[in-house]
Design an enzyme around this catalytic site. Sequence first.
Site, PDB file in Angstrom:
ATOM      1  N   SER A  27       2.298  -7.739   5.431  1.00 29.49           N
ATOM      2  CA  SER A  27       2.738  -8.378   4.193  1.00 29.49           C
ATOM      3  C   SER A  27       4.083  -9.092   4.238  1.00 29.49           C
ATOM      4  O   SER A  27       4.425  -9.801   3.303  1.00 29.49           O
ATOM      5  CB  SER A  27       2.761  -7.357   3.061  1.00 29.49           C
ATOM      6  OG  SER A  27       1.465  -7.213   2.566  1.00 29.49           O
ATOM      7  N   SER A  40       1.305  -9.632   1.204  1.00 23.35           N
ATOM      8  CA  SER A  40       1.517  -9.490  -0.223  1.00 23.35           C
ATOM      9  C   SER A  40       2.911  -9.911  -0.683  1.00 23.35           C
ATOM     10  O   SER A  40       3.118 -10.130  -1.858  1.00 23.35           O
ATOM     11  CB  SER A  40       1.285  -8.037  -0.634  1.00 23.35           C
ATOM     12  OG  SER A  40       2.234  -7.185  -0.008  1.00 23.35           O
ATOM     13  N   LYS A  90      11.464  -7.945  -3.487  1.00 16.44           N
ATOM     14  CA  LYS A  90      10.037  -7.776  -3.832  1.00 16.44           C
ATOM     15  C   LYS A  90       9.915  -6.748  -4.952  1.00 16.44           C
ATOM     16  O   LYS A  90      10.640  -5.744  -4.960  1.00 16.44           O
ATOM     17  CB  LYS A  90       9.270  -7.327  -2.581  1.00 16.44           C
ATOM     18  CG  LYS A  90       7.762  -7.270  -2.749  1.00 16.44           C
ATOM     19  CD  LYS A  90       7.085  -6.919  -1.425  1.00 16.44           C
ATOM     20  CE  LYS A  90       5.570  -6.874  -1.546  1.00 16.44           C
ATOM     21  NZ  LYS A  90       4.908  -6.539  -0.262  1.00 16.44           N
TER      22      LYS A  90
HETATM   23  N1  GLN Z   1      -3.151  -7.480   3.561  1.00 18.39           N
HETATM   24  C1  GLN Z   1      -3.022  -6.094   3.854  1.00 18.39           C
HETATM   25  C2  GLN Z   1      -3.637  -5.286   2.733  1.00 18.39           C
HETATM   26  O1  GLN Z   1      -4.124  -5.860   1.834  1.00 18.39           O
HETATM   27  C3  GLN Z   1      -1.603  -5.746   4.093  1.00 18.39           C
HETATM   28  C4  GLN Z   1      -0.812  -5.535   2.888  1.00 18.39           C
HETATM   29  C5  GLN Z   1       0.599  -5.125   3.162  1.00 18.39           C
HETATM   30  O2  GLN Z   1       1.110  -5.246   4.281  1.00 18.39           O
HETATM   31  N2  GLN Z   1       1.230  -4.592   2.133  1.00 18.39           N
HETATM   32  O3  GLN Z   1      -3.654  -4.096   2.751  1.00 18.39           O
END
Ligand code: GLN
Length: 481
Positions: free
Chosen positions: A177, A153, A78
């Site tokens: 994410s 994400s 990532k």
């Molecule tokens: N969807 C969540 C956010 O927008 C989690 C994101 C993540 O786990 N990095 O904060």
Amino acid sequence: MLTEKTIIELANLLEKGETSAEEIIKEYIKRINTIDKKINAYITFDDEKAIIDAKESDKRRKKGAHLSRYDGIPIAIKDNICTKGIQTSCASGILKDFVPPYDATSIVKIKEMGFIILGKMNMDEFAMGSSTETSYFGPTKNPYNLERVPGGSSGGSAAAVSAMIAPAALGSDTGGSIRLPSSFCGVVGIKPTYGRVSRYGLVAFASSLDQIGTIARTVDDAALLLKVISGSDKKDSTSIERDNDFTDELDGQIEDMIIGIPKEYFDSVSSDIHECIFTRINQLERMGARIKEISLKYTEYAIPIYYLIASAEASSNLSRYDGIRYGTRSNNASEIIDIYKKSRSEGFGKEVKRRIILGTYALSSGYYDAYYLKALKGRSLIIDDFKNVFSKVDVILSPSSTTTAFRIGEKINDPLEMYIMDILTISANLAAIPSLSVPVGLDSNKLPVGLQIMGNHLQEKKILNMAKAVESICDPIHPEV
Ligand code: GLN
């Protein structure tokens, strides 16, 4: 095809001399060049460097000096995990030119085993989002349906593993994410106990919640890669010293294990997902597990608690990107204050700005007690909720998400709709417990359904064992891309 193989299968082929690292990399390069045009999972892909690395690995193996059984196997990373000499953009305009002079600890560890970095993967900007639509580099598409999001994400990482343009990947999980995209793309994703993996070199979003974890096509692959990156690290004072023996004897034996089913986690779940999950729960019961209905009564507060805490921490962590200390400097400013303002307003996307504003507000004097402090108190209640439940059950099972992959564009203009997507995953981050998503089938739109398994602190072995049992009763699924 080598691109269909798991890490363990590739290691066996390499060991027997039936393939080489170069052959593996070349097959991946060929497939990435055709498939990734459709999916957009890769931000950075350096095929020449990958071939050089593969040739070096083959040379080592020929001399019997390979670094481990996995020497020469490629892994996708990532783009918020620092890789020395390779752009690490966080999918943000403000970091598009950032090339780290060092490796994250998890990268040092995978390199020590001889794994090769295949490329850097698309994501929501600074890992803020649930759909990989907020990337500076454009959205990633779901390999099961190119009109749908891959989840976020870590959408690039999950989509690549699903589409077989990477055997496995590292992702990060602050509120879901790893698990949400793994669920949407039909792959296995695990977020370990907070502290199991060093955060050194992971670009910070919300430091008390962020963890690096793994995404793969099988439970064994996800577990073995997690073991590689686990361990305490003096560069991260929140990392913990513990045995990382969670891959030993992963046999899927679940007899007499007590599975908690939290009723609140089924409230707004689609009927397809509901049916799919309960079919599996019934099968697990027939395999000898005991099912117990439980209540996690503070679940409804998890979203506001998480979005206050995560945004507060983000507003502080992201203050360093000002065009002077870090981040691309605006060309349209000469005065110092203007440099700060313009670099930030030009460099950050809309969602990141929204979080910074929300977080700064929650931390400002006069509002701190009403919002941030209250959210911290709420977090303690969620922690207690889990503590109480784990005195009665071994693992908690639920869907990973209330819906399967939604359409690109469907939620991007409604932040609250997007935030609600995390309702089933964020509590595990708030409570710092390990949690994974394993695919359990397809819904009526032929989109993958994920099952979430949560465990108590450091109980990775229990949730992986349960995941093995689940895997053993599900037909493998693959997208046609
Ligand atoms: N969807 C969540 C956010 O927008 C989690 C994101 C993540 O786990 N990095 O904060």
